[in-house]
Write a protein that holds these residues in place. Structure first.
Motif, PDB file in Angstrom:
ATOM      1  N   ALA A  89      51.150  71.453 -20.194  1.00  0.00           N
ATOM      2  CA  ALA A  89      50.464  71.697 -18.929  1.00  0.00           C
ATOM      3  C   ALA A  89      50.120  73.179 -18.820  1.00  0.00           C
ATOM      4  O   ALA A  89      50.898  74.032 -19.237  1.00  0.00           O
TER       5      ALA A  89
ATOM      6  N   PHE B  24      46.874  75.001  -9.269  1.00  0.00           N
ATOM      7  CA  PHE B  24      46.491  73.781  -9.965  1.00  0.00           C
ATOM      8  C   PHE B  24      47.253  73.684 -11.272  1.00  0.00           C
ATOM      9  O   PHE B  24      47.490  74.684 -11.939  1.00  0.00           O
TER      10      PHE B  24
ATOM     11  N   HIS C 105      47.072  71.495 -14.928  1.00  0.00           N
ATOM     12  CA  HIS C 105      46.273  70.607 -15.778  1.00  0.00           C
ATOM     13  C   HIS C 105      47.154  70.141 -16.928  1.00  0.00           C
ATOM     14  O   HIS C 105      47.676  70.954 -17.681  1.00  0.00           O
TER      15      HIS C 105
ATOM     16  N   GLU D 296      47.730  67.728 -20.404  1.00  0.00           N
ATOM     17  CA  GLU D 296      47.130  66.998 -21.524  1.00  0.00           C
ATOM     18  C   GLU D 296      48.256  66.415 -22.362  1.00  0.00           C
ATOM     19  O   GLU D 296      49.170  67.132 -22.768  1.00  0.00           O
TER      20      GLU D 296
ATOM     21  N   THR E  80      44.431  63.054 -19.635  1.00  0.00           N
ATOM     22  CA  THR E  80      44.669  64.287 -18.891  1.00  0.00           C
ATOM     23  C   THR E  80      44.748  63.978 -17.402  1.00  0.00           C
ATOM     24  O   THR E  80      44.275  62.936 -16.950  1.00  0.00           O
TER      25      THR E  80
ATOM     26  N   THR F  36      44.698  66.490 -13.538  1.00  0.00           N
ATOM     27  CA  THR F  36      44.776  67.757 -12.829  1.00  0.00           C
ATOM     28  C   THR F  36      45.396  67.483 -11.473  1.00  0.00           C
ATOM     29  O   THR F  36      45.055  66.498 -10.812  1.00  0.00           O
TER      30      THR F  36
ATOM     31  N   SER G  41      42.115  62.277 -13.023  1.00  0.00           N
ATOM     32  CA  SER G  41      42.731  61.906 -14.299  1.00  0.00           C
ATOM     33  C   SER G  41      41.668  61.287 -15.201  1.00  0.00           C
ATOM     34  O   SER G  41      40.683  60.729 -14.710  1.00  0.00           O
TER      35      SER G  41
END
Length: 133
Positions: A41, A67, A69, A71, A80, A82, A103
């Motif tokens: 992340a 935020f 993110h 993966e 993925t 967010t 997603s």
């Protein structure tokens, strides 16, 4: 359900060192996650310091917005997502829940939220996820 994570990178710097009445720092961090949520992340935070402690940052108090993110894989599905986070860090305790806002891939149907949980040297995310597929 919970998953373990480790902070592999934490780069924090002031937005503007000249504006002491505007104590906002930008953070770029990376996490490695293991368990049902397996992957990496990247996190972007803005921290507004209500109370700072230069000697020990864990004793500070700051409002947080940012935020995350992710993966990787969730329960064997690759994709993925967010998430948006908003909360407070107060002297070692973090209350900044994250809510999935988008997603993709095999995680396209993934929705939900998470909370941070720190116990000693252990970092956990407490997941409240739904996968409607």
């Amino acid at each position: 359900m919970s998953v373990l994570f480790s902070v592999t990178k934490w780069n924090e710097e002031p937005i503007d060192e000249q504006k002491t009445a505007f104590p906002i720092n930008r953070v770029r961090a990376e996490y490695e996650l293991e368990g049902d949520l397996l992957g990496k992340a990247w996190v972007e935070y803005l921290l507004y310091y209500l109370e700072s402690n230069k000697e020990d940052g864990h004793l500070a108090t700051a409002r947080i917005t940012g935020f995350l993110h992710f993966e990787g894989q969730y329960k064997g599905k690759t994709g993925t997502f967010t998430a948006a986070e908003k909360g407070i860090f107060d002297k070692g305790s973090l209350d900044s829940p994250g809510m999935i806002i988008k997603s993709t891939g095999g995680l396209q149907a993934l929705t939900g939220s998470y909370q941070y949980d720190f116990i000693g040297e252990t970092n956990k995310l407490i997941l409240n996820f739904k996968d409607d597929e």
